[in-house]
Each structure stands twice: as C-alpha cells, then as structure tokens.
Design a protein around this motif. Sequence first.
Motif, PDB file in Angstrom:
ATOM      1  N   SER A  82      -0.219   8.582   8.103  1.00 24.79           N
ATOM      2  CA  SER A  82      -0.426   8.866   6.754  1.00 24.79           C
ATOM      3  C   SER A  82      -1.549   9.368   6.325  1.00 24.79           C
ATOM      4  O   SER A  82      -2.706   9.181   6.904  1.00 24.79           O
ATOM      5  CB  SER A  82       0.051   7.530   6.137  1.00 24.79           C
ATOM      6  OG  SER A  82      -1.162   6.383   6.148  1.00 24.79           O
ATOM      7  N   ALA A  83      -1.723   9.611   4.922  1.00 26.15           N
ATOM      8  CA  ALA A  83      -2.719  10.232   4.214  1.00 26.15           C
ATOM      9  C   ALA A  83      -3.964   9.034   4.220  1.00 26.15           C
ATOM     10  O   ALA A  83      -5.295   9.281   4.148  1.00 26.15           O
ATOM     11  CB  ALA A  83      -2.666  10.677   3.004  1.00 26.15           C
ATOM     12  N   ARG A  84      -3.399   7.853   4.367  1.00 27.49           N
ATOM     13  CA  ARG A  84      -4.493   6.524   4.112  1.00 27.49           C
ATOM     14  C   ARG A  84      -5.168   6.509   5.336  1.00 27.49           C
ATOM     15  O   ARG A  84      -6.026   5.582   5.662  1.00 27.49           O
ATOM     16  CB  ARG A  84      -3.452   5.458   4.020  1.00 27.49           C
ATOM     17  CG  ARG A  84      -2.786   5.249   2.701  1.00 27.49           C
ATOM     18  CD  ARG A  84      -3.753   5.199   1.437  1.00 27.49           C
ATOM     19  NE  ARG A  84      -3.214   4.664   0.307  1.00 27.49           N
ATOM     20  CZ  ARG A  84      -3.805   4.319  -0.931  1.00 27.49           C
ATOM     21  NH1 ARG A  84      -5.063   4.521  -0.835  1.00 27.49           N
ATOM     22  NH2 ARG A  84      -3.174   4.282  -2.122  1.00 27.49           N
ATOM     23  N   SER A  85      -4.714   7.062   6.596  1.00 28.43           N
ATOM     24  CA  SER A  85      -5.567   7.133   7.752  1.00 28.43           C
ATOM     25  C   SER A  85      -6.128   8.476   8.051  1.00 28.43           C
ATOM     26  O   SER A  85      -6.248   8.761   9.172  1.00 28.43           O
ATOM     27  CB  SER A  85      -4.458   6.685   8.815  1.00 28.43           C
ATOM     28  OG  SER A  85      -5.278   6.406  10.166  1.00 28.43           O
ATOM     29  N   GLY A  86      -6.549   9.064   6.994  1.00 29.07           N
ATOM     30  CA  GLY A  86      -7.024  10.525   6.934  1.00 29.07           C
ATOM     31  C   GLY A  86      -8.156  10.962   8.005  1.00 29.07           C
ATOM     32  O   GLY A  86      -8.357  12.169   8.103  1.00 29.07           O
TER      33      GLY A  86
ATOM     34  N   PHE B 280       1.524   4.332   9.521  1.00 28.86           N
ATOM     35  CA  PHE B 280       0.317   4.253   8.917  1.00 28.86           C
ATOM     36  C   PHE B 280      -0.591   5.268   9.484  1.00 28.86           C
ATOM     37  O   PHE B 280      -1.499   5.978   8.875  1.00 28.86           O
ATOM     38  CB  PHE B 280      -0.164   2.801   9.111  1.00 28.86           C
ATOM     39  CG  PHE B 280      -1.491   2.784   8.765  1.00 28.86           C
ATOM     40  CD1 PHE B 280      -1.909   2.794   7.215  1.00 28.86           C
ATOM     41  CD2 PHE B 280      -2.774   2.764   9.550  1.00 28.86           C
ATOM     42  CE1 PHE B 280      -3.285   2.922   6.854  1.00 28.86           C
ATOM     43  CE2 PHE B 280      -3.907   2.924   9.134  1.00 28.86           C
ATOM     44  CZ  PHE B 280      -4.475   2.787   7.738  1.00 28.86           C
TER      45      PHE B 280
ATOM     46  N   GLU C 299       9.492   5.308   3.582  1.00 27.02           N
ATOM     47  CA  GLU C 299       8.386   5.700   3.020  1.00 27.02           C
ATOM     48  C   GLU C 299       8.657   6.795   1.994  1.00 27.02           C
ATOM     49  O   GLU C 299       7.728   7.455   1.389  1.00 27.02           O
ATOM     50  CB  GLU C 299       7.321   5.970   4.080  1.00 27.02           C
ATOM     51  CG  GLU C 299       6.642   4.703   4.690  1.00 27.02           C
ATOM     52  CD  GLU C 299       6.032   3.641   3.666  1.00 27.02           C
ATOM     53  OE1 GLU C 299       5.676   3.928   2.657  1.00 27.02           O
ATOM     54  OE2 GLU C 299       6.138   2.489   3.801  1.00 27.02           O
TER      55      GLU C 299
ATOM     56  N   MET D 227       0.956  -1.351   0.063  1.00 21.86           N
ATOM     57  CA  MET D 227      -0.073  -0.033  -0.007  1.00 21.86           C
ATOM     58  C   MET D 227       0.763   1.225  -0.073  1.00 21.86           C
ATOM     59  O   MET D 227       1.743   1.351   0.746  1.00 21.86           O
ATOM     60  CB  MET D 227      -0.958  -0.095   1.418  1.00 21.86           C
ATOM     61  CG  MET D 227      -2.023   1.379   1.337  1.00 21.86           C
ATOM     62  SD  MET D 227      -2.623   1.266   3.163  1.00 21.86           S
ATOM     63  CE  MET D 227      -3.639  -0.113   2.514  1.00 21.86           C
ATOM     64  N   ASP D 228       0.490   2.165  -1.008  1.00 20.65           N
ATOM     65  CA  ASP D 228       1.102   3.396  -0.835  1.00 20.65           C
ATOM     66  C   ASP D 228       0.909   4.339   0.181  1.00 20.65           C
ATOM     67  O   ASP D 228      -0.330   4.458  -0.015  1.00 20.65           O
ATOM     68  CB  ASP D 228       1.140   4.001  -2.339  1.00 20.65           C
ATOM     69  CG  ASP D 228       1.985   5.402  -2.377  1.00 20.65           C
ATOM     70  OD1 ASP D 228       2.674   5.693  -1.483  1.00 20.65           O
ATOM     71  OD2 ASP D 228       1.687   5.959  -3.540  1.00 20.65           O
ATOM     72  N   LEU D 229       1.658   4.609   1.154  1.00 23.77           N
ATOM     73  CA  LEU D 229       0.909   5.782   2.226  1.00 23.77           C
ATOM     74  C   LEU D 229       1.015   7.257   1.652  1.00 23.77           C
ATOM     75  O   LEU D 229       0.861   7.941   2.494  1.00 23.77           O
ATOM     76  CB  LEU D 229       1.879   5.497   3.509  1.00 23.77           C
ATOM     77  CG  LEU D 229       1.674   3.803   4.002  1.00 23.77           C
ATOM     78  CD1 LEU D 229       2.706   3.712   5.297  1.00 23.77           C
ATOM     79  CD2 LEU D 229       0.143   3.596   4.209  1.00 23.77           C
ATOM     80  N   CYS D 230       1.454   7.417   0.431  1.00 16.12           N
ATOM     81  CA  CYS D 230       1.432   8.779  -0.117  1.00 16.12           C
ATOM     82  C   CYS D 230       2.331   9.807   0.913  1.00 16.12           C
ATOM     83  O   CYS D 230       1.912  10.835   0.497  1.00 16.12           O
ATOM     84  CB  CYS D 230      -0.069   9.320   0.036  1.00 16.12           C
ATOM     85  SG  CYS D 230      -1.343   8.175  -0.765  1.00 16.12           S
ATOM     86  N   TYR D 231       3.421   9.367   1.271  1.00 17.25           N
ATOM     87  CA  TYR D 231       4.395  10.458   1.772  1.00 17.25           C
ATOM     88  C   TYR D 231       5.219  10.887   0.676  1.00 17.25           C
ATOM     89  O   TYR D 231       5.270  10.076  -0.398  1.00 17.25           O
ATOM     90  CB  TYR D 231       5.402   9.698   2.682  1.00 17.25           C
ATOM     91  CG  TYR D 231       4.653   9.467   4.172  1.00 17.25           C
ATOM     92  CD1 TYR D 231       4.267  10.603   5.084  1.00 17.25           C
ATOM     93  CD2 TYR D 231       4.372   8.073   4.484  1.00 17.25           C
ATOM     94  CE1 TYR D 231       3.753  10.178   6.136  1.00 17.25           C
ATOM     95  CE2 TYR D 231       3.673   8.020   5.649  1.00 17.25           C
ATOM     96  CZ  TYR D 231       3.490   8.863   6.583  1.00 17.25           C
ATOM     97  OH  TYR D 231       3.046   8.576   7.660  1.00 17.25           O
TER      98      TYR D 231
END
Length: 259
Positions: free
Chosen positions: A235-239, A232, A31, A1-5
């Motif tokens: 990260s944006a994945r946990s926005g 995680f 990351e 999964m790309d965490l978008c950092y």
Amino acid sequence: MDLCYTAGQSVLVTGGSRGIGAATVRAFAAEGVGRIHVAARDSESVARLSREVKGTEVVGHVLDLSRSGDRGQLSSVLDEVDILVNNAGAIPQGALEAADLAAWRRAWDLKVWGYLELTQLALAAMTERGTGVVVNVVGVSGERPDVGYLAGSMANSALMTLTRTVGAYSLDHGVRVVGVNPGPVETSRLTDALRTRAATEFGDSGRWADYVRSYPAQRIATAEEVADTVVFLASARSGYTSGCIVTLDGGMAWRGRAL
C-alpha cells in the motif's frame, strides 16, 4: 488506517486460489481494489474464489507457473497491474541424503524461476510507467536454514537475495520490491510438512501437533495475518519500504528452527 487503495488499481496474485494466496485476494478486495488477477493450477478453486469475492472483479488464469511458457501468458497482465504478489510455490521437506532431486528441480522451477521471471516481466513494465510494487512471499527458512527442509531453505535464501538486491535500486524508478517471510501458517501444506517431519523424527505422523506446543503463543499463524502484512506492504502507507523483508513468525526463527 486507510491504506489508500482505489477501484482503479489492479493486482496479480500467483498461487491465489487457496491458503495465503486466497486470503490475500480477499484482503485486497476488502480494501477496495477494483480488479484482482488470480493465477493457479486448480480451475475449480479459482472459480469458487471468483464467486465468493464480491464487489471486485476477479479474473482467473489457470496456469502451471513452473513452466516458462505458462508464465509468459501473464505478460499482458503484468503490463498493466499495479501490484504483483509472487506466492505460488510448494517445496518438499527432506534432507539431502534421501532427496528426490528431480522433485526439488520441479519445485524450484515453480518458486525460484517463477518468482524470478514474473518479477523481471513486472519490473520492466512498472519501471516504464514509473510506479508499481512487487511483493514476494518467501519463507522464514531462508533466514534460518533447516537441514530437514534443505530445498526450501535454499530456494528461500535465493528469493530473499532477489528481493533485497533488486529492491535496493528499484525505487529510483518508482517501483518497490519487498518480501514477507512467514513462519508456520495454518494451511494443509503445513500440516503435511509436519506430518512428514513427525514420521521422520518420531516414527508417527499423527504426532505432528506436538510441534505446535513449542511455537510462539502455542499456535500457528493464520493465512489472514500473512495477507494483511502483504496488503500493508503493497500500500501507499508503506511507500518508502523497498529491498526489505518482514519476518512474520512470532519470533520462532530465533528459537532455533523454521518449523
């Protein structure tokens, strides 16, 4: 999964020179975060970590975060970082009867007041920008208090309250405040704590490994597992997580003890 950092992001990790903190620095670097500030007391450990981490700028700050004046030296850093990871803290084992209350106060100065003041400073800057994340590494004794770890249980309960109450409203201003409650983690601090407990309960500090046999999966969590959870959550994945705390103990707290 790309965490978008991205390489344009920056992070401050307190207590970042060893254990969970150093693992968290490595995880953010992996990351692709461009700049990581590390605050710790041990200059040699900070320098060693800076040399070890490749592809990311690691900026060391040798400070004693139990002192308000030293915490204040991070104000300019907190004005610009995207993520603050509060992780610095070392609280002694022991029940109230034989407690060294001066040692408890020093430990709370570092962990409770340290987290509180740095969160306040970070929150002000992040709210003004409309973005940012604070991750508090707390501890499972906050939700499952242990009479043999009273100072830590009290401190962690307070920091859980800080995380939940501030994080319940901070997202209205674009800022998330979240927490991680690790159970036992494979660090020298844990080994020392278990030795103390074994000496008290068995009269033999060498029997500390006996406790591990009752842990979930008969093992201790790794610092890397905690670091991955921190990264995680930040990260944006946990926005849409804020005001919440993730317990990372394999279910141990519900077996009746925090250690």
